[in-house]
Design a protein around this motif. Structure first.
Motif, PDB file in Angstrom:
ATOM      1  N   ARG A  87      34.168  33.900  44.634  1.00  0.00           N
ATOM      2  CA  ARG A  87      35.541  34.149  45.085  1.00  0.00           C
ATOM      3  C   ARG A  87      36.418  32.921  44.847  1.00  0.00           C
ATOM      4  N   LYS A 135      37.144  32.756  41.194  1.00  0.00           N
ATOM      5  CA  LYS A 135      38.107  33.797  40.827  1.00  0.00           C
ATOM      6  C   LYS A 135      39.523  33.354  41.167  1.00  0.00           C
ATOM      7  N   LEU A 183      33.084  41.792  43.308  1.00  0.00           N
ATOM      8  CA  LEU A 183      33.613  41.302  44.575  1.00  0.00           C
ATOM      9  C   LEU A 183      34.411  42.369  45.313  1.00  0.00           C
TER      10      LEU A 183
END
Length: 177
Positions: free
Chosen positions: A109, A112, A163
């Motif tokens: 995350r 990202k 995700l």
């Protein structure tokens, strides 16, 4: 419902990495180059390379990773019915269940957000935009080859992010596009 696949993949990868370190520590040598006692009489440079244990990583890659993937794609039913496969699946899911791998989701995350990675549609367009531009997705037939397995039937371009959670159904993906 699809929630075990990401967990299995993380547990599998952790198992492969553990195998790499284990085999590298076993196959790594501790022979000081230049003392004339090199294994098999190799040069000092080759002995320094062998001391790192890379040969074990190559063996692990071939035996612990690629061989299983080829066997699974060539003989999916025999592979899935094998009791060893079930044991390895349980080990991989247990490793993910322990939470040892949960840091991978946090790192994914953060990566990202840091790299501003977006869905494929942002980079390659929606299926409709690709068709309009003459770059439609390539359809795979049901007979893409005996080594491909059933997981490759579909489109050449995807858009689901791990995700975002499990995929509910193919219809939900088509509706979102």
């Amino acid at each position: 419902n699809g929630e075990n696949l990401p967990g299995f993949m993380i547990g599998r990868q952790l198992t492969v990495v553990f195998s790499f370190f284990l085999v590298a520590s076993i196959t790594g040598l501790n022979i000081t180059p230049g003392e004339g006692e090199n294994i098999f009489g190799v040069s000092d440079g080759a002995q320094a390379f062998l001391n790192y244990g890379f040969q074990g990583a190559v063996i692990t890659t071939i035996l612990a990773s690629i061989t299983w993937q080829l066997a699974a794609s060539a003989f999916p039913m025999a592979f899935l019915n094998n009791p060893v496969t079930y044991i390895l699946l349980c080990i991989a899911l247990f490793l993910e269940w322990t939470g040892l791998c949960a840091g991978a989701w946090v790192l994914a995350r953060l990566m990202k957000k840091a790299t501003k990675i977006q869905y494929d549609e942002v980079y390659v367009g929606t299926p409709e935009e690709r068709i309009a531009n003459g770059r439609a997705d390539k359809e795979f037939g049901d007979d893409v080859g005996h080594l491909a397995g059933g997981g490759f039937v579909g489109h050449a371009c995807g858009s689901h992010d791990a995700l975002d959670g499990p995929i509910k159904s193919k219809d939900a993906i088509d509706a979102a596009a």
